[in-house]
Design a protein around this motif. Structure first.
Motif, PDB file in Angstrom:
ATOM      1  N   ILE A  23       1.468   4.138 -11.465  1.00 42.29           N
ATOM      2  CA  ILE A  23       1.406   5.724 -10.835  1.00 42.29           C
ATOM      3  C   ILE A  23       1.328   5.689  -9.098  1.00 42.29           C
ATOM      4  CG2 ILE A  23      -0.095   7.698 -10.910  1.00 42.29           C
ATOM      5  CD1 ILE A  23      -0.295   7.141 -13.688  1.00 42.29           C
ATOM      6  N   ALA A  24       1.743   6.633  -8.065  1.00 46.17           N
ATOM      7  CA  ALA A  24       1.897   6.036  -6.634  1.00 46.17           C
ATOM      8  C   ALA A  24       0.389   7.963  -6.828  1.00 46.17           C
ATOM      9  CB  ALA A  24       2.525   6.923  -6.127  1.00 46.17           C
ATOM     10  N   CYS A  25      -0.467   7.586  -5.892  1.00 44.39           N
ATOM     11  CA  CYS A  25      -0.924   8.619  -5.338  1.00 44.39           C
ATOM     12  C   CYS A  25      -1.270   8.772  -4.197  1.00 44.39           C
ATOM     13  CB  CYS A  25      -2.840   8.338  -5.685  1.00 44.39           C
ATOM     14  SG  CYS A  25      -3.108   8.299  -7.474  1.00 44.39           S
ATOM     15  N   VAL A  26      -0.520   9.895  -3.385  1.00 44.49           N
ATOM     16  CA  VAL A  26       0.800  10.382  -1.982  1.00 44.49           C
ATOM     17  C   VAL A  26      -0.616  11.478  -1.783  1.00 44.49           C
ATOM     18  CG1 VAL A  26       1.384  11.334  -0.525  1.00 44.49           C
ATOM     19  CG2 VAL A  26       2.603   9.515  -2.692  1.00 44.49           C
ATOM     20  N   GLY A  65      -6.348  11.944   7.317  1.00 46.05           N
ATOM     21  CA  GLY A  65      -5.761  13.338   8.510  1.00 46.05           C
ATOM     22  C   GLY A  65      -4.018  13.309   8.504  1.00 46.05           C
ATOM     23  N   ALA A  66      -4.117  12.604   7.392  1.00 43.52           N
ATOM     24  CA  ALA A  66      -2.365  13.008   7.664  1.00 43.52           C
ATOM     25  C   ALA A  66      -1.901  14.515   6.952  1.00 43.52           C
ATOM     26  CB  ALA A  66      -1.278  12.212   6.424  1.00 43.52           C
ATOM     27  N   LEU A  74       0.080  13.985  12.323  1.00 42.73           N
ATOM     28  CA  LEU A  74      -0.901  12.558  11.897  1.00 42.73           C
ATOM     29  C   LEU A  74       0.801  13.033  10.863  1.00 42.73           C
ATOM     30  CD1 LEU A  74      -0.919   9.870  12.499  1.00 42.73           C
ATOM     31  CD2 LEU A  74      -3.046  10.559  10.707  1.00 42.73           C
ATOM     32  N   PRO A  75       1.964  12.411  10.820  1.00 43.47           N
ATOM     33  CA  PRO A  75       2.832  12.793   9.596  1.00 43.47           C
ATOM     34  C   PRO A  75       2.819  11.572   8.897  1.00 43.47           C
ATOM     35  CG  PRO A  75       3.509  12.786  11.846  1.00 43.47           C
ATOM     36  CD  PRO A  75       2.580  13.131  12.112  1.00 43.47           C
ATOM     37  N   TYR A  76       2.486  12.098   7.474  1.00 41.31           N
ATOM     38  CA  TYR A  76       3.202  11.183   6.891  1.00 41.31           C
ATOM     39  C   TYR A  76       3.287  10.567   6.365  1.00 41.31           C
ATOM     40  CZ  TYR A  76       1.565   8.971   1.881  1.00 41.31           C
ATOM     41  OH  TYR A  76       1.168   8.126   1.067  1.00 41.31           O
ATOM     42  N   TRP A  77       4.864  10.821   6.906  1.00 40.47           N
ATOM     43  CA  TRP A  77       6.665  10.624   6.827  1.00 40.47           C
ATOM     44  C   TRP A  77       6.130   9.016   7.962  1.00 40.47           C
ATOM     45  CZ3 TRP A  77      10.051  12.982   4.448  1.00 40.47           C
ATOM     46  CH2 TRP A  77      10.052  13.999   4.126  1.00 40.47           C
ATOM     47  N   THR A  78       5.161   9.258   8.488  1.00 43.71           N
ATOM     48  CA  THR A  78       5.839   8.203  10.057  1.00 43.71           C
ATOM     49  C   THR A  78       4.465   6.970   9.824  1.00 43.71           C
ATOM     50  OG1 THR A  78       4.023   8.934  11.563  1.00 43.71           O
ATOM     51  CG2 THR A  78       5.647   9.375  11.758  1.00 43.71           C
ATOM     52  N   SER A  79       3.795   6.900   8.250  1.00 43.13           N
ATOM     53  CA  SER A  79       2.452   6.405   8.060  1.00 43.13           C
ATOM     54  C   SER A  79       2.816   5.036   7.233  1.00 43.13           C
ATOM     55  CB  SER A  79       1.852   6.972   7.185  1.00 43.13           C
ATOM     56  OG  SER A  79       2.420   7.384   5.612  1.00 43.13           O
ATOM     57  N   THR A  80       2.258   4.158   7.501  1.00 43.98           N
ATOM     58  CA  THR A  80       2.499   2.942   6.643  1.00 43.98           C
ATOM     59  C   THR A  80       2.423   3.259   4.613  1.00 43.98           C
ATOM     60  OG1 THR A  80       2.246   1.595   7.917  1.00 43.98           O
ATOM     61  CG2 THR A  80       2.125   0.222   5.648  1.00 43.98           C
ATOM     62  N   TYR A 113       7.090  24.141   6.205  1.00 48.33           N
ATOM     63  CA  TYR A 113       6.250  23.346   5.992  1.00 48.33           C
ATOM     64  C   TYR A 113       6.937  23.097   4.200  1.00 48.33           C
ATOM     65  CZ  TYR A 113       2.837  22.142   1.898  1.00 48.33           C
ATOM     66  OH  TYR A 113       1.232  21.723   1.773  1.00 48.33           O
ATOM     67  N   GLU A 114       7.854  23.997   3.884  1.00 45.76           N
ATOM     68  CA  GLU A 114       8.312  24.064   2.174  1.00 45.76           C
ATOM     69  C   GLU A 114      10.026  23.000   2.471  1.00 45.76           C
ATOM     70  OE1 GLU A 114       9.118  27.529   1.176  1.00 45.76           O
ATOM     71  OE2 GLU A 114       7.565  28.627   1.112  1.00 45.76           O
ATOM     72  N   GLN A 115      10.024  22.792   3.339  1.00 42.71           N
ATOM     73  CA  GLN A 115      11.118  22.020   3.737  1.00 42.71           C
ATOM     74  C   GLN A 115      10.884  20.431   3.602  1.00 42.71           C
ATOM     75  OE1 GLN A 115      14.420  22.693   2.971  1.00 42.71           O
ATOM     76  NE2 GLN A 115      14.907  20.530   2.915  1.00 42.71           N
ATOM     77  N   ASP A 116       9.914  21.055   4.255  1.00 44.59           N
ATOM     78  CA  ASP A 116       9.134  19.839   4.648  1.00 44.59           C
ATOM     79  C   ASP A 116       8.756  18.696   3.204  1.00 44.59           C
ATOM     80  OD1 ASP A 116      10.399  19.054   7.731  1.00 44.59           O
ATOM     81  OD2 ASP A 116       8.154  19.749   8.157  1.00 44.59           O
ATOM     82  N   TYR A 117       7.967  19.697   2.905  1.00 45.17           N
ATOM     83  CA  TYR A 117       7.752  19.033   0.735  1.00 45.17           C
ATOM     84  C   TYR A 117       9.041  18.925   0.010  1.00 45.17           C
ATOM     85  CZ  TYR A 117       3.464  19.412  -1.684  1.00 45.17           C
ATOM     86  OH  TYR A 117       2.677  17.939  -2.462  1.00 45.17           O
ATOM     87  N   LYS A 118       9.875  19.558   0.076  1.00 46.12           N
ATOM     88  CA  LYS A 118      11.227  19.545  -0.516  1.00 46.12           C
ATOM     89  C   LYS A 118      11.910  17.876  -0.194  1.00 46.12           C
ATOM     90  CE  LYS A 118      12.062  24.574  -1.877  1.00 46.12           C
ATOM     91  NZ  LYS A 118      13.501  24.949  -0.597  1.00 46.12           N
ATOM     92  N   ASP A 119      11.782  17.922   1.344  1.00 44.59           N
ATOM     93  CA  ASP A 119      12.067  16.324   2.137  1.00 44.59           C
ATOM     94  C   ASP A 119      11.656  14.871   1.285  1.00 44.59           C
ATOM     95  OD1 ASP A 119      14.422  18.147   2.749  1.00 44.59           O
ATOM     96  OD2 ASP A 119      13.155  17.625   5.083  1.00 44.59           O
TER      97      ASP A 119
END
Length: 469
Positions: A23-26, A65-66, A74-80, A113-119
């Motif tokens: 289980i991954a909690c993002v 902060g993501a 601070l986009p989650y996309w670029t995070s480790t 927001y919606e498109q980024d979430y879908k991606d």
């Protein structure tokens, strides 16, 4: 058969263990547990791991902060953490992002927001093991500050966007927003839940993962209905005409075994938090508009046909009945006519004596036009006949007690339209005098509105218990 025996023997060997469910909690700082003491133990992913036990491996991929927005500060996309979550190859993914997207610097990009979430969802769903992705709505923000994380943006922009994404992608959703509306003390800094608050989140997710469910049940197909589809807070709604009346059905993402359901009598979509919570738990929500017939024979005949359609298509033989305001008359008259079809009654600020409303023969002002409609519905020619009418729920308490289904009322003690002293209070006394039981939740200083509870958990618990879930 020989293969199954060999498999059983293999699983029984000492030291053999099945792979754990991953289980991954993002999320952001609320997932990470940034402000918590001993976050490694007190974050909601950590508490979830304890609740689920050794068969599960829960990992915290929260980034303080993501933002979900790619163009956020601070986009989650670029995070480790994002890359680690993908590499984890999870079986379940719980995503809780959006709170930081409410900041002014990020709100300017909310159209994306919606498109980024879908991606983001797609990036997990495309993993080899095709994980189940569940979206978590943000918790409420209790601050009035609009220079940073902003309450109104979370409520009016972020959460509707989450639900739209849920609807379009088919992902499951857990409503954390209403789960905290009654408990600002669990969010002491106005944004981040404390340890007790993260425990509340962990319990809800644990319940969601552990609940029994059924795939493949299709009520609409079974009933051979042609419908117009609509988004009901992220769930699939179906609108259609039944015997000349508007009807609606909302289906859960995955049905609970036995196909439980709640039947809303009136005021479709008003204060929907109980319906949403039950949909999350696998209930169907149904409606058939018989306004304004006040539960007369015509209304009950229409509902009878509707009931037969739904149960023949696979819904449980008994439903929970939900009646707000005048809907109380409808559900109790139905329940007295067909007690074997009712699992429970949830009545909210209910009309129980039509002389009180719409008659206005007591404290309330009543509704003169509706009073005349009531008289016409029951073929009452004179005022005297209307006053002598004995088909009110308050007149039917002996039959209600005999039926044996559990009762819950939620009332505002300052209700000016449907006074409690003329409706629920005398009804409760008569139920108890007849040997019955009824639970009443009183809301001090609250009038006829708002209905329901900000956090509907007490109502949900009542219905789950009554229906065996």
């Amino acid at each position: 058969m020989r293969f199954l025996l060999l498999l059983f023997l293999l699983l029984s060997l000492p030291g053999f263990s099945q792979p754990k469910v991953r289980i991954a909690c993002v999320g952001n700082s609320i997932t990470h547990g940034t402000v918590l003491p001993e976050r490694e133990k007190n974050s909601y992913p950590a508490q979830l791991a304890v609740l689920l036990g050794e068969k599960y491996e829960v990992k915290n991929f929260g980034k303080s902060g993501a933002t979900l927005l790619r163009k956020g500060n601070l986009p989650y996309w670029t995070s480790t953490e994002y890359r680690q979550a993908l590499d984890f190859q999870p079986d379940w993914v719980f995503i809780k992002l959006g709170t930081n997207d409410s900041k002014p610097m990020n709100r300017v990009y909310l159209k994306e927001y919606e498109q980024d979430y879908k991606d983001l969802i797609a990036s997990f769903q495309q993993l080899p093991n095709r994980p189940r992705v569940v979206l978590l709505t943000p918790v409420p923000v209790f601050s009035t500050d609009s220079t940073g994380i902003t309450a109104s943006a979370v409520e009016k922009q972020i959460i509707p966007a989450v639900r739209q994404v849920t609807y379009e992608t088919g992902c499951e959703v857990i409503n954390l927003y209403n789960l905290f509306l009654d408990a600002p003390e669990l969010v002491p800094d106005k944004v981040h839940p404390n340890v007790e608050g993260t425990a509340r989140i962990a319990r809800r997710i644990s319940e969601f993962i552990s609940r029994k469910e059924e795939t493949g049940f299709d009520l609409i197909k079974n009933a051979n209905l042609t419908t117009q589809r609509f988004n009901f807070y992220g769930f699939q709604g179906h609108d259609f005409t039944f015997q000349g009346h508007n009807a609606k059905i909302v289906t859960p993402k995955r049905a609970a075994p036995g196909h439980p359901w709640i039947w809303r009598a009136r005021f479709w979509g008003h204060e929907p938090q109980t319906d949403i919570a039950l949909l999350e738990r696998g209930f169907h929500v149904v409606y058939c508009d018989v306004a304004e017939l006040f539960g007369n024979d015509e209304a009950i005949a229409t509902w009878d046909a509707y009931y037969k359609l739904l149960t023949k298509a696979g819904l449980a033989p008994k439903s929970a009945m939900e009646g707000m305001s005048r809907g109380g008359v409808y559900i109790y008259r139905w329940a007295v006519r067909y007690p074997d079809r009712v699992a429970a009654i949830y009545a909210d600020a209910p009309v129980l004596d039509l002389k009180s409303w719409p008659g206005g023969k007591g404290k309330g002002s009543g509704g003169p036009k509706d009073w005349e409609t009531f008289k016409k519905d029951f073929n009452l020619k004179t005022e005297e006949e209307a006053l002598a009418f004995r088909g009110n729920p308050i007149d039917l308490t002996s039959e209600i007690v005999k039926a044996g289904f559990p009762l819950l009322h939620v009332v505002g003690d300052a209700d000016e339209a449907v006074p409690v002293d003329e409706n629920t209070n005398p009804f409760e006394q008569k139920i108890k005098a007849a040997g019955g039981q009824i639970q009443v939740i009183h809301k001090p200083l609250i009038g006829h509105h708002p209905h329901s509870l900000p956090n509907p958990q007490p109502i949900v618990d009542f219905i789950l218990k009554a229906t065996g879930f």
